[in-house]
Design a protein around this motif. Structure first.
Motif, PDB file in Angstrom:
ATOM      1  N   THR A   1      17.774  28.140  -3.762  1.00 36.86           N
ATOM      2  CA  THR A   1      18.266  27.810  -5.096  1.00 36.86           C
ATOM      3  C   THR A   1      17.116  27.323  -5.976  1.00 36.86           C
ATOM      4  O   THR A   1      16.043  26.942  -5.497  1.00 36.86           O
ATOM      5  CB  THR A   1      19.339  26.713  -5.037  1.00 36.86           C
ATOM      6  N   GLU A   2      17.354  27.299  -7.271  1.00 36.62           N
ATOM      7  CA  GLU A   2      16.346  26.834  -8.222  1.00 36.62           C
ATOM      8  C   GLU A   2      16.047  25.351  -8.017  1.00 36.62           C
ATOM      9  O   GLU A   2      14.915  24.910  -8.247  1.00 36.62           O
ATOM     10  CB  GLU A   2      16.818  27.079  -9.660  1.00 36.62           C
ATOM     11  N   GLU A   3      17.037  24.589  -7.577  1.00 40.53           N
ATOM     12  CA  GLU A   3      16.817  23.153  -7.356  1.00 40.53           C
ATOM     13  C   GLU A   3      15.727  22.919  -6.295  1.00 40.53           C
ATOM     14  O   GLU A   3      14.867  22.046  -6.452  1.00 40.53           O
ATOM     15  CB  GLU A   3      18.108  22.467  -6.926  1.00 40.53           C
ATOM     16  N   VAL A   4      15.771  23.704  -5.234  1.00 46.28           N
ATOM     17  CA  VAL A   4      14.759  23.584  -4.185  1.00 46.28           C
ATOM     18  C   VAL A   4      13.439  24.186  -4.649  1.00 46.28           C
ATOM     19  O   VAL A   4      12.362  23.606  -4.436  1.00 46.28           O
ATOM     20  CB  VAL A   4      15.245  24.263  -2.888  1.00 46.28           C
ATOM     21  N   SER A   5      13.494  25.327  -5.279  1.00 48.59           N
ATOM     22  CA  SER A   5      12.272  25.990  -5.759  1.00 48.59           C
ATOM     23  C   SER A   5      11.511  25.110  -6.746  1.00 48.59           C
ATOM     24  O   SER A   5      10.274  25.095  -6.755  1.00 48.59           O
ATOM     25  CB  SER A   5      12.608  27.327  -6.419  1.00 48.59           C
ATOM     26  N   THR A   6      12.245  24.366  -7.562  1.00 54.83           N
ATOM     27  CA  THR A   6      11.606  23.482  -8.539  1.00 54.83           C
ATOM     28  C   THR A   6      10.764  22.415  -7.857  1.00 54.83           C
ATOM     29  O   THR A   6       9.642  22.110  -8.284  1.00 54.83           O
ATOM     30  CB  THR A   6      12.664  22.824  -9.441  1.00 54.83           C
ATOM     31  N   VAL A   7      11.299  21.839  -6.774  1.00 51.95           N
ATOM     32  CA  VAL A   7      10.559  20.811  -6.033  1.00 51.95           C
ATOM     33  C   VAL A   7       9.245  21.386  -5.507  1.00 51.95           C
ATOM     34  O   VAL A   7       8.170  20.794  -5.684  1.00 51.95           O
ATOM     35  CB  VAL A   7      11.406  20.254  -4.880  1.00 51.95           C
ATOM     36  N   LEU A   8       9.317  22.524  -4.850  1.00 51.17           N
ATOM     37  CA  LEU A   8       8.115  23.123  -4.273  1.00 51.17           C
ATOM     38  C   LEU A   8       7.139  23.567  -5.359  1.00 51.17           C
ATOM     39  O   LEU A   8       5.916  23.420  -5.208  1.00 51.17           O
ATOM     40  CB  LEU A   8       8.488  24.304  -3.377  1.00 51.17           C
TER      41      LEU A   8
ATOM     42  N   TRP B   1       5.561   4.975   2.165  1.00 44.98           N
ATOM     43  CA  TRP B   1       5.166   6.310   2.610  1.00 44.98           C
ATOM     44  C   TRP B   1       5.923   7.372   1.829  1.00 44.98           C
ATOM     45  O   TRP B   1       7.159   7.369   1.793  1.00 44.98           O
ATOM     46  CB  TRP B   1       5.456   6.428   4.115  1.00 44.98           C
ATOM     47  N   ILE B   2       5.197   8.277   1.196  1.00 47.55           N
ATOM     48  CA  ILE B   2       5.800   9.363   0.422  1.00 47.55           C
ATOM     49  C   ILE B   2       5.383  10.695   1.014  1.00 47.55           C
ATOM     50  O   ILE B   2       4.201  10.919   1.282  1.00 47.55           O
ATOM     51  CB  ILE B   2       5.370   9.293  -1.058  1.00 47.55           C
ATOM     52  N   LEU B   3       6.352  11.581   1.223  1.00 48.87           N
ATOM     53  CA  LEU B   3       6.075  12.908   1.769  1.00 48.87           C
ATOM     54  C   LEU B   3       6.258  13.978   0.700  1.00 48.87           C
ATOM     55  O   LEU B   3       7.261  13.983  -0.020  1.00 48.87           O
ATOM     56  CB  LEU B   3       7.012  13.201   2.950  1.00 48.87           C
ATOM     57  N   LYS B   4       5.293  14.881   0.626  1.00 47.29           N
ATOM     58  CA  LYS B   4       5.372  16.000  -0.309  1.00 47.29           C
ATOM     59  C   LYS B   4       5.165  17.303   0.455  1.00 47.29           C
ATOM     60  O   LYS B   4       4.091  17.522   1.031  1.00 47.29           O
ATOM     61  CB  LYS B   4       4.314  15.867  -1.411  1.00 47.29           C
ATOM     62  N   GLU B   5       6.182  18.157   0.452  1.00 48.42           N
ATOM     63  CA  GLU B   5       6.049  19.452   1.100  1.00 48.42           C
ATOM     64  C   GLU B   5       5.076  20.328   0.316  1.00 48.42           C
ATOM     65  O   GLU B   5       5.202  20.491  -0.891  1.00 48.42           O
ATOM     66  CB  GLU B   5       7.403  20.158   1.196  1.00 48.42           C
ATOM     67  N   PHE B   6       4.116  20.871   1.037  1.00 47.08           N
ATOM     68  CA  PHE B   6       3.091  21.716   0.414  1.00 47.08           C
ATOM     69  C   PHE B   6       2.854  22.926   1.318  1.00 47.08           C
ATOM     70  O   PHE B   6       1.830  23.037   1.989  1.00 47.08           O
ATOM     71  CB  PHE B   6       1.816  20.906   0.205  1.00 47.08           C
TER      72      PHE B   6
ATOM     73  N   ILE C   1       0.858  -1.189   0.000  1.00 46.89           N
ATOM     74  CA  ILE C   1       0.000   0.000   0.000  1.00 46.89           C
ATOM     75  C   ILE C   1       0.895   1.241   0.000  1.00 46.89           C
ATOM     76  O   ILE C   1       1.848   1.322   0.780  1.00 46.89           O
ATOM     77  CB  ILE C   1      -0.915   0.041   1.242  1.00 46.89           C
ATOM     78  N   THR C   2       0.589   2.199  -0.881  1.00 52.80           N
ATOM     79  CA  THR C   2       1.340   3.456  -0.908  1.00 52.80           C
ATOM     80  C   THR C   2       0.490   4.573  -0.331  1.00 52.80           C
ATOM     81  O   THR C   2      -0.656   4.769  -0.743  1.00 52.80           O
ATOM     82  CB  THR C   2       1.769   3.824  -2.334  1.00 52.80           C
ATOM     83  N   LEU C   3       1.062   5.277   0.627  1.00 54.40           N
ATOM     84  CA  LEU C   3       0.401   6.424   1.266  1.00 54.40           C
ATOM     85  C   LEU C   3       1.214   7.671   0.971  1.00 54.40           C
ATOM     86  O   LEU C   3       2.413   7.722   1.271  1.00 54.40           O
ATOM     87  CB  LEU C   3       0.288   6.187   2.766  1.00 54.40           C
ATOM     88  N   VAL C   4       0.584   8.661   0.383  1.00 49.57           N
ATOM     89  CA  VAL C   4       1.228   9.937   0.072  1.00 49.57           C
ATOM     90  C   VAL C   4       0.619  11.008   0.968  1.00 49.57           C
ATOM     91  O   VAL C   4      -0.605  11.089   1.108  1.00 49.57           O
ATOM     92  CB  VAL C   4       1.030  10.315  -1.404  1.00 49.57           C
ATOM     93  N   GLU C   5       1.488  11.827   1.561  1.00 52.14           N
ATOM     94  CA  GLU C   5       1.003  12.888   2.451  1.00 52.14           C
ATOM     95  C   GLU C   5       1.485  14.251   1.960  1.00 52.14           C
ATOM     96  O   GLU C   5       2.691  14.473   1.799  1.00 52.14           O
ATOM     97  CB  GLU C   5       1.506  12.652   3.874  1.00 52.14           C
ATOM     98  N   PHE C   6       0.554  15.163   1.743  1.00 56.25           N
ATOM     99  CA  PHE C   6       0.885  16.561   1.467  1.00 56.25           C
ATOM    100  C   PHE C   6       0.893  17.268   2.821  1.00 56.25           C
ATOM    101  O   PHE C   6      -0.113  17.266   3.535  1.00 56.25           O
ATOM    102  CB  PHE C   6      -0.149  17.194   0.546  1.00 56.25           C
TER     103      PHE C   6
END
Length: 250
Positions: free
Chosen positions: A196-203, A126-131, A94-99
């Motif tokens: 940096t752009e690398e971090v900004s791209t993720v967000l 478990w996958i985490l997504k910063e939002f 089972i995959t759980l994604v959290e924003f």
């Protein structure tokens, strides 16, 4: 008001048949028809309540159906974006994604129970997504965790995530610099990387995905093909158990 009017129309089906054809009503008949609806609903208020409940059930079912379509249409970005932290059991059934937003009080409150559930289960990916959507501190904290992951790796990221979830203090450059040092990371490099752009791209990609998914709050969970806008009354365990059962039966 619109829902009540619609419910009233639905409630008409429960009324006794009238002696005239509603499709060919005169002005007097229309007035009589309206009076009949009002009198019936006043005498049988439970009919209106039942009709409103039916409308709500339909709305919830339609939203769930639409959410499943959104998940299906964005599955690669949700489950395999190539940059989000993946923990729990990476090969789980089972995959759980959290924003998540690090200044979200509900996210902080459910965090310990979520950790316990995933640890006890042993078979959840478990996958985490910063939002970050709440405050400037939200954005700063999210940039910090992404920068930590890029500079020091996934283990340091998870420690940063946990620390920020458990923290009730302010988020600023001083507190983040101290936290980076406690994690064993180079605080100067981490703080320099945050903008940096690398971090900004993720967000930016997380925000674009959330917009496509019509996600407007945290926590939002995606479990397999279902999206949970908040913590369900049955709890995450109940949802996971149901989905596992459905997978076996399907």
């Amino acid at each position: 008001m619109k829902a009540i009017l619609t419910a009233a129309v639905l409630a008409v089906s429960a009324m006794p048949a009238l002696a005239f054809d509603p499709a060919n009503m005169s002005a007097d008949e229309k007035a009589a028809f309206g009076d009949a609806i009002r009198d019936y609903l006043m005498a049988n208020p439970d009919v209106l309540v039942e009709s409103i409940n039916v409308l709500e059930e339909r709305r919830v079912a339609d939203e769930a159906k639409n959410d499943k379509l959104l998940v299906a249409n964005n599955k690669d970005a949700i489950f395999n974006d190539g940059y989000s932290w993946i923990g729990g059991n990476p090969k789980g059934d089972i995959t759980l994604v959290e924003f998540v937003d690090y200044r979200c009080s509900v996210c902080k409150r459910v965090h310990p129970d979520l950790e316990k559930m995933i640890s006890a289960d042993g078979n959840i990916r478990w996958i985490l997504k910063e939002f970050p959507i709440l405050t400037q501190e939200s954005d700063m904290a999210a940039r910090f965790t992404v920068a930590v992951q890029q500079e020091a790796g996934p283990d340091a990221y998870k420690k940063a995530h946990d620390a920020l979830m458990e923290s009730r203090g302010p988020v600023n450059l001083d507190t983040l610099s101290k936290l980076a040092t406690e994690l064993g990371a180079d605080s100067t490099k981490v703080l320099n990387r945050m903008n940096t752009e690398e971090v900004s791209t993720v967000l930016r990609q997380n925000h674009q995905l959330a917009e496509q998914m019509r996600i407007m709050g945290t926590p939002t969970f995606i479990i397999e093909g279902e999206m949970l806008r908040g913590v369900p009354a049955e709890g995450l365990e109940g949802v996971i158990e149901r989905l596992r059962t459905e997978k076996k039966e399907g």
